[in-house]
Design an enzyme around this catalytic site. Sequence first.
Site, mmCIF file in Angstrom:
data_model
loop_
_atom_site.group_PDB
_atom_site.id
_atom_site.type_symbol
_atom_site.label_atom_id
_atom_site.label_comp_id
_atom_site.label_asym_id
_atom_site.label_seq_id
_atom_site.Cartn_x
_atom_site.Cartn_y
_atom_site.Cartn_z
ATOM 1 N N ILE A 11 0.865 -1.160 0.000
ATOM 2 C CA ILE A 11 0.000 0.000 0.000
ATOM 3 C C ILE A 11 0.911 1.222 0.000
ATOM 4 O O ILE A 11 2.036 1.174 0.489
ATOM 5 C CB ILE A 11 -0.993 0.018 1.187
ATOM 6 C CG1 ILE A 11 -0.276 -0.137 2.528
ATOM 7 C CG2 ILE A 11 -2.028 -1.066 1.030
ATOM 8 C CD1 ILE A 11 -1.222 -0.118 3.723
ATOM 9 N N ASP A 12 0.433 2.292 -0.593
ATOM 10 C CA ASP A 12 1.266 3.481 -0.780
ATOM 11 C C ASP A 12 1.782 4.017 0.548
ATOM 12 O O ASP A 12 1.170 3.813 1.602
ATOM 13 C CB ASP A 12 0.473 4.581 -1.484
ATOM 14 C CG ASP A 12 0.060 4.198 -2.895
ATOM 15 O OD1 ASP A 12 0.743 3.354 -3.490
ATOM 16 O OD2 ASP A 12 -0.944 4.750 -3.380
ATOM 17 N N LYS A 13 2.873 4.750 0.458
ATOM 18 C CA LYS A 13 3.469 5.375 1.642
ATOM 19 C C LYS A 13 2.429 6.133 2.462
ATOM 20 O O LYS A 13 2.363 6.003 3.687
ATOM 21 C CB LYS A 13 4.588 6.321 1.214
ATOM 22 C CG LYS A 13 5.141 7.193 2.339
ATOM 23 C CD LYS A 13 6.130 8.219 1.822
ATOM 24 C CE LYS A 13 6.579 9.147 2.937
ATOM 25 N NZ LYS A 13 7.523 10.188 2.454
#
Length: 327
Positions: free
Chosen positions: A145-147
Amino acid sequence: MTDSADTVLQPAPVHPDDAGARLDKWLSTHLPELSRTRIKALIDDARVTVDGQTIADASARVKPGQTIRAAIPPDRPAEPEAQAMDLCVVYEDDDLIVIDKPAGLVVHPAPGSPDHTLVNALLAHCGESLSGIGGVKRPGIVHRIDKDTSGLLVVAKNDRAHHGLAEQFASHSLERAYRALVWGLPVPAQGTIEGNIGRSPQDRKKMAMVSHGGKTALTRYKVIKPLAGGAVALVECRLATGRTHQIRVHMTSIGHPLVGDQTYGRSRSARLKHLPAAARAALTDFPRQSLHAAVLGFNHPLSGVMLKFESILPNDISELISLLEDI
């Protein structure tokens, strides 16, 4: 290519029932402790022989009576450094670990984020139980999952778990639900967004809905609650596929980008002008895309038991919702 440190595995000769199977799939069946990624790397590195001849083609078809050998080198030392960090561990056993990731934490080391990532933290937390994916001792990250997205993430701790989880992600058989704040009020209140996602022709650093190429993507959304008189809505998005930035791209494509998303959908003044100053400031200054991985369900890759985890909204999103509910 074999040396004294290699472990040489020699499965039984090819059975007539397996005639015509791909070499990589046949090895995966007979060496379940290794992931598909690891097996492909062995083939590419000329470490697999068929009747004494090196085979470098993973798609080669096996024949009855052939003897297949694989020389497996020891794992190389972990490239990222183990760094002790606080982790919110939702579940852990000998095979996998489920983390509730905070916003701002990068999953993989990369240029610009060489350390203090989830990988570094897992190396310190899990130690020698990590999955040796691709011959490198590092945590078995099977999805990201994105930062700046918060929420649930499952990580494999051995090759068999990695293989089983990867198959579920590939077949899209997991349950994944996200909560997000989006601009405007989607109409209808629930629906399906379907369309290929690929690199944007205008900006290769961004993803976009594309008419040619890309990968199929399907997102189901529903409005949970309108906020601020319909200027914003809390929605749930369920993924039938798992493409890069899928929810962010899909919600933008129907005119409802995520609050705080500086890449795909910045705020528009028309959506803010009727709101109180405090609400305008909170929405304009929200520092990240307001996206949270709230539900993760899958079959345990070894026991087959169904596991389901839920994560409440983090403070930054819940506090913004509370402010908007009062309008």
